[in-house]
Design an enzyme around this catalytic site. Structure first.
Site, PDB file in Angstrom:
ATOM      1  N   SER A 241      28.463  40.427  21.483  1.00 44.55           N
ATOM      2  CA  SER A 241      28.269  41.482  20.441  1.00 44.55           C
ATOM      3  C   SER A 241      28.898  40.998  19.034  1.00 44.55           C
ATOM      4  O   SER A 241      28.516  40.965  18.189  1.00 44.55           O
ATOM      5  CB  SER A 241      28.316  42.835  20.565  1.00 44.55           C
ATOM      6  N   HIS A 271      27.225  42.541  29.599  1.00 46.87           N
ATOM      7  CA  HIS A 271      28.074  42.911  28.325  1.00 46.87           C
ATOM      8  C   HIS A 271      27.894  44.564  28.412  1.00 46.87           C
ATOM      9  O   HIS A 271      28.025  45.319  29.610  1.00 46.87           O
ATOM     10  CB  HIS A 271      27.536  42.212  26.997  1.00 46.87           C
ATOM     11  N   HIS A 318      35.665  39.881  33.924  1.00 49.00           N
ATOM     12  CA  HIS A 318      35.582  39.771  32.593  1.00 49.00           C
ATOM     13  C   HIS A 318      35.695  38.167  32.373  1.00 49.00           C
ATOM     14  O   HIS A 318      36.473  37.533  33.240  1.00 49.00           O
ATOM     15  CB  HIS A 318      36.934  40.406  31.912  1.00 49.00           C
ATOM     16  N   ARG A 327      41.338  49.728  28.833  1.00 48.44           N
ATOM     17  CA  ARG A 327      40.463  50.460  28.381  1.00 48.44           C
ATOM     18  C   ARG A 327      39.926  51.359  29.868  1.00 48.44           C
ATOM     19  O   ARG A 327      39.401  52.704  29.460  1.00 48.44           O
ATOM     20  CB  ARG A 327      38.982  49.706  27.802  1.00 48.44           C
ATOM     21  N   ASP A 373      33.340  49.226  31.497  1.00 46.61           N
ATOM     22  CA  ASP A 373      32.303  49.821  32.056  1.00 46.61           C
ATOM     23  C   ASP A 373      32.427  50.476  33.222  1.00 46.61           C
ATOM     24  O   ASP A 373      31.415  51.294  33.599  1.00 46.61           O
ATOM     25  CB  ASP A 373      31.416  48.853  31.782  1.00 46.61           C
TER      26      ASP A 373
HETATM   27  N1  CMX Z   1      30.617  40.588  40.807  1.00 44.97           N
HETATM   28  C1  CMX Z   1      29.954  39.615  41.527  1.00 44.97           C
HETATM   29  N2  CMX Z   1      30.369  38.299  41.278  1.00 44.97           N
HETATM   30  C2  CMX Z   1      30.683  38.075  40.311  1.00 44.97           C
HETATM   31  C3  CMX Z   1      31.746  39.237  39.464  1.00 44.97           C
HETATM   32  C4  CMX Z   1      30.995  40.548  39.762  1.00 44.97           C
HETATM   33  N3  CMX Z   1      31.634  41.754  39.117  1.00 44.97           N
HETATM   34  N4  CMX Z   1      32.256  38.641  38.395  1.00 44.97           N
HETATM   35  C5  CMX Z   1      32.046  37.562  38.328  1.00 44.97           C
HETATM   36  N5  CMX Z   1      31.285  37.058  39.528  1.00 44.97           N
HETATM   37  C6  CMX Z   1      30.879  35.699  39.805  1.00 44.97           C
HETATM   38  C7  CMX Z   1      29.899  35.296  38.580  1.00 44.97           C
HETATM   39  O1  CMX Z   1      28.561  35.492  38.714  1.00 44.97           O
HETATM   40  C8  CMX Z   1      30.232  33.797  39.035  1.00 44.97           C
HETATM   41  O2  CMX Z   1      29.212  33.435  40.019  1.00 44.97           O
HETATM   42  P1  CMX Z   1      28.515  32.060  40.063  1.00 44.97           P
HETATM   43  O3  CMX Z   1      29.412  30.858  40.122  1.00 44.97           O
HETATM   44  O4  CMX Z   1      27.882  32.228  41.406  1.00 44.97           O
HETATM   45  O5  CMX Z   1      27.599  31.995  38.968  1.00 44.97           O
HETATM   46  C9  CMX Z   1      31.528  33.590  39.423  1.00 44.97           C
HETATM   47  O6  CMX Z   1      32.023  34.766  40.022  1.00 44.97           O
HETATM   48  C10 CMX Z   1      32.764  33.188  38.142  1.00 44.97           C
HETATM   49  O7  CMX Z   1      32.375  34.032  37.172  1.00 44.97           O
HETATM   50  P2  CMX Z   1      33.791  34.452  36.097  1.00 44.97           P
HETATM   51  O8  CMX Z   1      34.021  33.061  35.540  1.00 44.97           O
HETATM   52  O9  CMX Z   1      34.588  35.040  37.052  1.00 44.97           O
HETATM   53  O10 CMX Z   1      33.065  35.359  35.258  1.00 44.97           O
HETATM   54  P3  CMX Z   1      32.169  35.081  33.982  1.00 44.97           P
HETATM   55  O11 CMX Z   1      33.190  34.748  32.940  1.00 44.97           O
HETATM   56  O12 CMX Z   1      31.242  33.947  34.247  1.00 44.97           O
HETATM   57  O13 CMX Z   1      31.329  36.307  33.662  1.00 44.97           O
HETATM   58  C11 CMX Z   1      31.340  38.715  33.594  1.00 44.97           C
HETATM   59  C12 CMX Z   1      32.210  37.434  33.069  1.00 44.97           C
HETATM   60  C13 CMX Z   1      31.854  39.940  32.904  1.00 44.97           C
HETATM   61  C14 CMX Z   1      29.988  38.382  33.073  1.00 44.97           C
HETATM   62  C15 CMX Z   1      31.201  38.757  35.092  1.00 44.97           C
HETATM   63  O14 CMX Z   1      32.267  38.989  35.578  1.00 44.97           O
HETATM   64  C16 CMX Z   1      30.088  39.872  35.566  1.00 44.97           C
HETATM   65  O15 CMX Z   1      28.904  39.654  35.690  1.00 44.97           O
HETATM   66  N6  CMX Z   1      30.791  41.221  35.668  1.00 44.97           N
HETATM   67  C17 CMX Z   1      29.643  42.382  36.068  1.00 44.97           C
HETATM   68  C18 CMX Z   1      29.057  42.619  34.941  1.00 44.97           C
HETATM   69  C19 CMX Z   1      29.887  43.433  33.987  1.00 44.97           C
HETATM   70  O16 CMX Z   1      30.675  44.525  34.303  1.00 44.97           O
HETATM   71  N7  CMX Z   1      29.904  43.275  32.647  1.00 44.97           N
HETATM   72  C20 CMX Z   1      30.660  43.913  31.657  1.00 44.97           C
HETATM   73  C21 CMX Z   1      31.872  43.225  30.909  1.00 44.97           C
HETATM   74  C22 CMX Z   1      32.444  44.072  29.953  1.00 44.97           C
HETATM   75  C23 CMX Z   1      31.626  44.227  28.664  1.00 44.97           C
HETATM   76  O17 CMX Z   1      31.138  43.347  28.041  1.00 44.97           O
HETATM   77  O18 CMX Z   1      31.208  45.321  28.425  1.00 44.97           O
END
Ligand code: CMX
Length: 441
Positions: A241, A271, A318, A327, A373
């Site tokens: 964002s 996000h 994250h 938070r 979140d």
């Molecule tokens: N559940 C399951 N798998 C997860 C995970 C979770 N909560 N968090 C990361 N992973 C997985 C990723 O999908 C990725 O898998 P692949 O290699 O198969 O694609 C792997 O672990 C590596 O990811 P990462 O480097 O740890 O995380 P990223 O930087 O790529 O992504 C985020 C960060 C937040 C998108 C991810 O942790 C996620 O999808 N979390 C759940 C959604 C969420 O809570 N989002 C809110 C974030 C805060 C906000 O912006 O408001």
């Protein structure tokens, strides 16, 4: 006594001189290395932006102008009898770089009250959408309809001098922040409360009035809104964002266009939309199990099922943080004070005791800890706000504080059009074979 706008301009002028000097002396100093995997994998860890309002440390969490969330809870002015910071104070801190006095915060509350009128055509634009439209869609349409009021767009069309961009941006930012709670509350009451709208209360602070217009008069809900509007406001510049607002603003799209673009990014489930996904996921778990407070064993099984279906566990992980999000901790503390025995809030805490170990076992998740979140929805449900599709709108109203304060800085520091270089895989293959370069000039 200089106005807040004048004080901001003074600070920005000082900073401009400093930046010129830094660039003169260190402009050619390397700030890091970029490897090919970063180019393909979401630019993680590439330092490529300046965002003055806050800085995220992977281990410590967010600091706003150097202050952590617990420090802000101590140092920022509060509402009478309140214990949570007033987000007006955080906005001042992000904008000016110094802690505000009570009177500074009062000035901002009054300015936002004065600027809060929303023209009717904004409500008409929202009304033209089916009620079933997602609240974030309605919010973005509302912001876009409000763009008719942009001082920046009007002055640019009239031939504004580039030295005055910051001034028009400041006015748009202040007007937008002042008006967003009214638009957000309108969407909530329209969609979920039989269109029974509530008029603003000119005697309340920005968050207190927002809670009031949403229809929640409980003083502790108002406190929750003050906390909520503070902790969601900013998370440095690279998140989707904030980065989008900065990027779109760099084309001199006015603050309304820029904010709307950023809020479309916030509406993504990886996000800001994750806050609705968390509660949806917990409700589904409770329905499937037929219990209000699942055991750790039951949670473990459900998490494994979620993962086996190729889904993420919402609220965990994250891109930058590598520990429990402060938070999340601030909300947990609020929960312990106001609703320690609530089954849903306790479910969130039990999930916290269960999920990190499971994510660690996957071996690929870089941060197994909860983010902001993971907690927010349960607190809202406690007060009766069960309509989880609305939660990201609350995040959006708060996020406007950070991204718009940043946008004022972007224009005051005359940051240029953002335009990184991209490559094709064909070009990468040639580069690997030593046949060409892939960096731009
Ligand atoms: N559940 C399951 N798998 C997860 C995970 C979770 N909560 N968090 C990361 N992973 C997985 C990723 O999908 C990725 O898998 P692949 O290699 O198969 O694609 C792997 O672990 C590596 O990811 P990462 O480097 O740890 O995380 P990223 O930087 O790529 O992504 C985020 C960060 C937040 C998108 C991810 O942790 C996620 O999808 N979390 C759940 C959604 C969420 O809570 N989002 C809110 C974030 C805060 C906000 O912006 O408001």
């Amino acid at each position: 006594m200089a106005t807040i706008k004048e004080r901001f301009k003074l600070k920005a002028d000082e900073q401009s001189v400093e930046i010129k000097d830094i660039l003169k002396k260190h402009g050619n100093t390397k700030i890091g290395e970029v490897v090919l995997s970063q180019v393909y994998q979401g630019m993680r860890g590439i330092t490529g932006l300046v965002s003055e309002t806050s800085l995220l440390d992977a281990k410590e969490g967010i600091r706003f102008r150097g202050y952590s969330i617990p420090e802000l809870q101590k140092k920022l002015p509060k509402a009478p009898k309140g214990t949570q910071p007033l987000p007006e104070g955080l906005f001042y801190l992000m904008l000016i770089g110094e802690l505000p006095t009570d009177s500074d915060v009062n000035d901002i509350t009054n300015a936002w009250q004065r600027r809060s009128h929303v023209p009717n055509h904004v409500f008409d634009a929202i009304e033209s959408l089916p009620k079933a439209s997602h609240p974030m869609t309605q919010l973005v349409v509302g912001i876009m309809a409000l763009q008719t009021e942009s001082t920046f767009a009007r002055k640019y069309a009239d031939g504004m001098n580039k030295k005055d961009y910051w001034d028009a941006t400041y006015d748009d930012a202040m007007n937008l922040i002042a008006r967003l709670p009214r638009i957000a509350a309108y969407i909530y009451r329209r969609k979920y409360k039989d269109e029974k709208h509530i008029q603003p209360d000119g005697l309340l602070d920005w968050s207190g009035n927002f809670a009031h217009m949403l229809g929640y008069e409980d003083e502790s809900f108002k406190e929750l809104m003050r906390l909520y509007m503070t902790i969601h406001a900013d998370h440095e510049g690279g998140n989707v964002s904030a980065h989008t607002v900065h990027l779109v603003g760099s084309a001199l799209s006015d603050p309304y266009l820029s904010l709307a673009a950023g809020m479309n990014g916030l509406a993504g489930p990886l996000h800001g939309l994750a806050n609705q996904e968390v509660i949806k996921w917990i409700f589904e778990m409770r329905d499937e199990l037929g219990v209000k407070l699942p055991t750790k064993e039951q949670i473990k099984k459900y998490v494994k099922k979620t993962l086996s279906e190729g889904k993420v566990v919402p609220g965990y992980g994250h891109a930058v943080l590598r520990k429990t999000d402060p938070r999340f901790s601030a909300q947990m503390e609020f929960g312990k004070k106001h609703m320690p025995n609530d089954p849903l809030v306790n479910t969130v805490w039990r999930i916290y005791e269960t999920v990190p170990e499971i994510l660690k076992e996957l071996g690929k998740v870089k941060n197994p800890w909860p983010n902001v979140d993971a907690h927010s929805g349960a607190l809202l449900v406690y007060y009766g706000m069960v309509e989880y599709e609305f939660y990201t709108v609350l995040f959006a109203v708060s996020r406007a504080l950070g991204v718009l304060a940043s946008l004022c800085w972007d224009r005051a520091l005359s940051f240029p059009l953002e335009r990184p270089k991209s490559v094709t895989t064909e070009a990468v293959k040639e580069w690997i074979e030593g046949k060409g370069e892939i960096w731009g000039d």
